[in-house]
Design a protein around this motif. Structure first.
Motif, PDB file in Angstrom:
ATOM      1  N   GLY A   1       2.248   1.824  -3.295  1.00 55.26           N
ATOM      2  CA  GLY A   1       1.216   2.261  -4.237  1.00 55.26           C
ATOM      3  C   GLY A   1       0.847   3.714  -4.043  1.00 55.26           C
ATOM      4  O   GLY A   1       0.719   4.473  -5.009  1.00 55.26           O
ATOM      5  N   ASN A   2       0.646   4.125  -2.804  1.00 62.32           N
ATOM      6  CA  ASN A   2       0.245   5.501  -2.515  1.00 62.32           C
ATOM      7  C   ASN A   2       0.463   5.775  -1.028  1.00 62.32           C
ATOM      8  O   ASN A   2      -0.385   5.470  -0.189  1.00 62.32           O
ATOM      9  CB  ASN A   2      -1.215   5.730  -2.895  1.00 62.32           C
ATOM     10  CG  ASN A   2      -1.616   7.193  -2.776  1.00 62.32           C
ATOM     11  OD1 ASN A   2      -0.960   7.977  -2.096  1.00 62.32           O
ATOM     12  ND2 ASN A   2      -2.698   7.556  -3.431  1.00 62.32           N
TER      13      ASN A   2
ATOM     14  N   GLU B   1       0.653   8.531   0.775  1.00 62.26           N
ATOM     15  CA  GLU B   1      -0.210   9.513   1.441  1.00 62.26           C
ATOM     16  C   GLU B   1      -1.582   8.915   1.754  1.00 62.26           C
ATOM     17  O   GLU B   1      -2.105   9.089   2.856  1.00 62.26           O
ATOM     18  CB  GLU B   1      -0.330  10.754   0.541  1.00 62.26           C
ATOM     19  CG  GLU B   1      -0.952  11.961   1.191  1.00 62.26           C
ATOM     20  CD  GLU B   1      -0.198  12.449   2.431  1.00 62.26           C
ATOM     21  OE1 GLU B   1       1.022  12.216   2.520  1.00 62.26           O
ATOM     22  OE2 GLU B   1      -0.852  13.059   3.298  1.00 62.26           O
ATOM     23  N   ALA B   2      -2.145   8.213   0.770  1.00 59.35           N
ATOM     24  CA  ALA B   2      -3.456   7.602   1.007  1.00 59.35           C
ATOM     25  C   ALA B   2      -3.368   6.557   2.111  1.00 59.35           C
ATOM     26  O   ALA B   2      -4.294   6.404   2.911  1.00 59.35           O
ATOM     27  CB  ALA B   2      -3.985   6.969  -0.278  1.00 59.35           C
ATOM     28  N   THR B   3      -2.242   5.863   2.174  1.00 59.57           N
ATOM     29  CA  THR B   3      -2.068   4.855   3.222  1.00 59.57           C
ATOM     30  C   THR B   3      -2.037   5.513   4.594  1.00 59.57           C
ATOM     31  O   THR B   3      -2.674   5.065   5.536  1.00 59.57           O
ATOM     32  CB  THR B   3      -0.758   4.075   2.988  1.00 59.57           C
ATOM     33  OG1 THR B   3      -0.752   3.581   1.650  1.00 59.57           O
ATOM     34  CG2 THR B   3      -0.632   2.928   3.951  1.00 59.57           C
TER      35      THR B   3
ATOM     36  N   ALA C   1       0.837  -1.204   0.000  1.00 60.34           N
ATOM     37  CA  ALA C   1       0.000   0.000   0.000  1.00 60.34           C
ATOM     38  C   ALA C   1       0.871   1.254   0.000  1.00 60.34           C
ATOM     39  O   ALA C   1       0.613   2.210  -0.737  1.00 60.34           O
ATOM     40  CB  ALA C   1      -0.940  -0.011   1.205  1.00 60.34           C
TER      41      ALA C   1
END
Lengths: 349, 505
Positions: free
Chosen positions: A228-229, A231-233, A225
């Protein structure tokens, strides 16, 4: 699977991650596997007697295992979109310190365990330093681990300079290897079980564990995660920094395993063991389909990548290529593999 | 009917006939016809997932495999690449900009076709001059030496338009939701520019979900639904309701029936004197159980920043947050999740989703501890159950749980983001521009979801730049201006005028 339009990525391939090994086998990793089979077949024909000898195959299996274990180690970091360039130095330093512990332990059987424990602990410390600086101070992993590459190798020489083997020679000026590794240790590390070299068995255990961690644990899921991203994590309520920290710890601790296998292979705590291994390990990961951008990569892919690296090195030896051109050829193999991968991706995307 | 209605003597600039296209066996477009005449602004209308983008990508040479025929200026043609399409005079401004933020305006404008001097080096003075020329023709003032990252959205978009217009031979300009990131005056300027281009003989394909803009700006509307033509009409002959019914295939009651529940008196979230970077200053408010509080304001008023302070994504410098009357210490989003505060971010691709992961993995991002089996490993069964629950609850349209999230339409992506926050069983849910970039149908669904959440007792904060949406959905409206709260108005007393006044004062 039926792909009506080859210009469009299939959702399955796009989603290719460790949980999908069977589907992966049909795609990206199948190419690596075929390349390995071709190389294997070529060598079997060209240098049948030497290549197919039990001795050489065992040697090949061991070499692949060293590369693969280091590749799996660095996979944990690469998946988060970081990199660990210090892995060769870490393996060397862990091996050296571990060897000191083996020699210092009177009982050779106990020495195996003490040595392993000390070696892996050293790996944990190295990883913790890398991880803390990358995750909490927020310095790019490339530069932190590049520095650690130098620090680790330098540390071996500094320790070696002041190292005095128990019941051995008087103090001296130049650094030396840790000699006097008990035969018991060498026999275990270089031994065979049912004809299979111990390093290969160690790889199998490491690979299964790593696969399970990456695929079935929260830690593994979060590594992907973050790659992958990030900040979103973080916004999903995840302590991204701690996850990254532990990625580096796991990486260096796993490198220590290869370091300890090297102690058996060279029958000593060597000053130069692991030198340049970052090349082999990162190449194995990338050839096996790991994206340096993070978020993708699998244990199986890394092993296949290590097979390519191992068989190329072994084949060049058997063909009598001297070590300097050998290094250049291996470098070229990495670049070609990267080109092939990009071309394949372009055709799919 | 429209083609007949127009004078038959006019040759269409573009005719796309019987276009079909499928991805991995899934049919996306079926026998679509799309015609554009010279000097015409055509709206391509349709819900997200209707096939608009695919059709435009075929036209722009991005997708080269399709069935059907394209006629350009009366001649059959097949664009082999985006360069090919551009060379024929088709320019496209994508919804997401393709600019290099670290390069200057002029460098971006001439990216790939840099002007060189006689030594073969980049001729910066000439590029600067030509850039200024281009911008003055577009009627904008942009310093061509500025770095793109220093610019706001509106000038960035102008650079994109300038790039799309390229050397000046562009005859068809495709604009995908060009007004979405813009504010009032900027939109007016864009519209003036569109009219100007039209008068110069350029045709425009205008894609927008804002129906008032469509009615105002376009000559003709062609509507797609589920990959097929679902209607075509002269703009002057239709109305908002007419457009909506073309899009959804029925007369949609756009104003969903007001929810049955009402806000209680029980305060769930109380923010006291909250301050923090970059510009939030002394903000205090309360949200009650079952209440929907709208948070209005202009771009940059600090609404998103306020939300990020509340969930601990930024460190507050002063103030307290109370949950159910108890002060809570939220220093990291982890603490927010633990306290059942959810945040649906304004930019789902940047802050909400892991794009290369599946629907399943994205849904369970917030609840990793709850999907474990007895061994502490992730349980596929539990994960699947959670995913299925929210897919059916929110009516998310997916091919399978394992579908990569990036292959979903905007509305369905948004539903997955909402799902991951519903999974934490929120007491407080902050939704930041929850309907940005999603179509009318999905918008109504999201509004319904928000109302249902409030009815179920969640304290909802909805940030939105669309005043009609705020007025429509919220029970009470807070307005922010330059980092401070400037109004707290019950819906009954609110109007667009009142809110706007508070937003600018």
């Amino acid at each position: 699977m039926a792909t009506a339009d080859p210009s469009v990525p299939s959702p399955l391939l796009e989603n290719a991650r460790p949980g999908f090994h069977m589907r992966l086998l049909r795609s990206r990793e199948s190419g690596v596997f075929i390349a390995f089979v071709i190389l294997f077949g070529t060598l079997a024909i060209l240098r049948n007697r030497t290549f197919m000898s039990t001795e050489n195959l065992a040697n090949l299996g061991s070499t692949i295992s060293y590369f693969a274990i280091l590749g799996i180690a660095v996979l944990f970091v690469i998946v988060t979109s970081g990199v660990d360039l210090s892995l060769g130095s870490a393996a060397g330093l862990c091996g050296y310190v571990g060897a000191m512990a083996i020699v210092a332990t009177p009982n050779p059987i106990a020495g195996i365990f003490v040595g392993l424990a000390v070696g892996i602990l050293t790996g944990v410390v190295i990883g913790a330093i890398n991880g803390a600086i990358v995750a909490f101070v927020n310095v790019t992993s490339f530069i932190v681990t590049l520095g650690m590459l130098g620090i680790g190798r330098g540390a071996i020489y500094i320790i070696a300079k002041y190292y005095v083997a128990p019941h051995a020679s008087p103090p001296r000026d130049s650094p030396i290897a840790v000699l006097g590794i008990p035969q018991t240790y060498v026999d275990v590390a270089q031994g065979r079980v049912l004809g299979i070299p111990v390093p290969v068995l160690v790889l199998v255990v490491v690979a299964l564990l790593a696969h399970c961690v990456l695929t079935y644990t929260v830690f593994g899921r979060r590594l992907y995660a973050i790659g992958g991203n990030e900040e979103a994590t973080k916004l999903s309520g995840i302590h991204v920094n701690w996850v990254k920290f532990f990625a580096y710890v796991v990486c260096s601790a796993t490198c220590a395993i290869t370091g300890m296998l090297y102690v058996g292979r060279y029958s000593q705590g060597s000053l130069v063991a692991g030198n340049g291994d970052e090349l082999n390990a990162i190449a194995a990961a990338v050839i096996g389909g790991t994206s340096l951008m993070g978020g993708s990569g699998s244990v199986l892919g890394v092993i296949l990548g290590a097979c390519i690296m191992g068989i190329v090195a072994n084949g060049l030896d058997l063909l009598g290529i001297p070590s300097e051109p050998k290094l250049a050829i291996i470098g070229a193999v990495i670049v070609v593999a990267a080109i092939v991968d990009v071309v394949r991706n372009r055709r799919r995307a | 009917m429209t083609a007949d209605a127009l004078s038959p003597s006019v040759t269409p600039l573009l005719e796309m006939q019987d276009i079909s296209k499928s991805f991995s066996g899934v049919s996306v477009l079926r026998h679509v016809n799309f015609t554009v005449y010279p000097s015409e602004i055509v709206c391509l209308l349709g819900e997200n997932g209707a096939g608009k983008s695919t059709l435009m990508k075929i036209l722009a040479g991005v997708h080269t495999e399709y069935q059907g025929q394209i006629k350009w200026d009366g001649e059959a043609i097949k664009f082999g690449s985006t360069y090919d399409a551009a060379a024929h005079g088709i320019g496209i401004v994508f919804q997401e900009f393709n600019l290099c933020p670290n390069l200057s305006v002029a460098e971006n404008l001439f990216l790939g076709r840099e002007i060189r001097n006689k030594f073969g080096l980049i001729d910066y003075p000439e590029m600067r001059r030509r850039a200024q020329q281009t911008f003055s023709r577009l009627g904008v003032v942009i310093d061509s030496d500025m770095l793109v990252r220093q610019l706001t959205v509106a000038p960035q978009q102008m650079i994109e338009i300038a790039k799309a217009l390229g050397g000046g031979n562009t005859r068809l300009l495709i604009m995908d939701e060009p007004t979405a990131p813009l504010a009032g005056a900027e939109i007016e300027h864009l519209f003036a520019l569109m009219n100007e281009l039209k008068s110069r003989g350029v045709s425009i394909v205008f894609i927008s979900h804002k129906l008032n803009e469509v009615l105002r700006m376009t000559d003709r509307v062609i509507c797609l639904k589920d990959g097929e033509n679902s209607g075509e009409v002269f703009t002057k002959d239709t109305s908002e309701d007419g457009l909506v019914s073309m899009m959804v295939g029925r007369e949609l009651d756009r104003l969903y029936s007001r929810r049955s529940g009402h806000a209680t008196d029980e305060v769930v979230l109380e923010v006291k004197n909250l301050s923090g970077p970059p510009r939030i200053h002394d903000v205090s408010f309360q949200v009650r159980r079952g209440e929907i509080v709208g948070l209005a304001g202009l771009q940059g008023a600090g609404r998103t920043e306020l939300a990020r302070l509340i969930i601990g994504a930024e460190k507050k410098t002063a103030g307290t947050i109370l949950l159910h009357g108890q002060p809570v210490n939220i220093r990291h989003p982890v603490d927010a999740v633990r306290n059942h505060i959810g945040y649906v971010s304004e930019d789902r691709k940047k802050f909400g989703l892991i794009l290369n992961m599946s629907v399943r993995e994205n849904t369970t991002m917030t609840i990793h501890r709850q999907i474990l089996n007895r061994l502490g490993l992730i349980s596929a069964a539990k994960e699947n159950a959670v995913t299925d629950l929210y897919v059916s609850k929110l009516k998310t349209k997916i091919a399978s749980r394992e579908q990569a999230i990036k292959n979903l339409s905007g509305g369905n992506q948004q539903k997955v983001v909402i799902a991951k926050w519903l999974a934490i069983k929120p007491d407080v849910l902050i939704l930041d521009e929850p309907t940005r970039g999603i179509d009318v149908g999905a918008k109504a669904e999201v509004h319904k979801i928000i109302a249902d959440l409030a009815d179920a007792g969640v304290a909802v904060i909805m940030i939105s730049s669309e005043l009609p949406e705020v007025l429509h959905v919220a029970d009470r409206i807070l307005v922010m201006h330059e980092g401070r709260l400037t109004a707290d108005i019950p819906r009954e007393q609110a109007s667009e005028e009142v809110l706007m006044k508070a937003a600018v004062a």
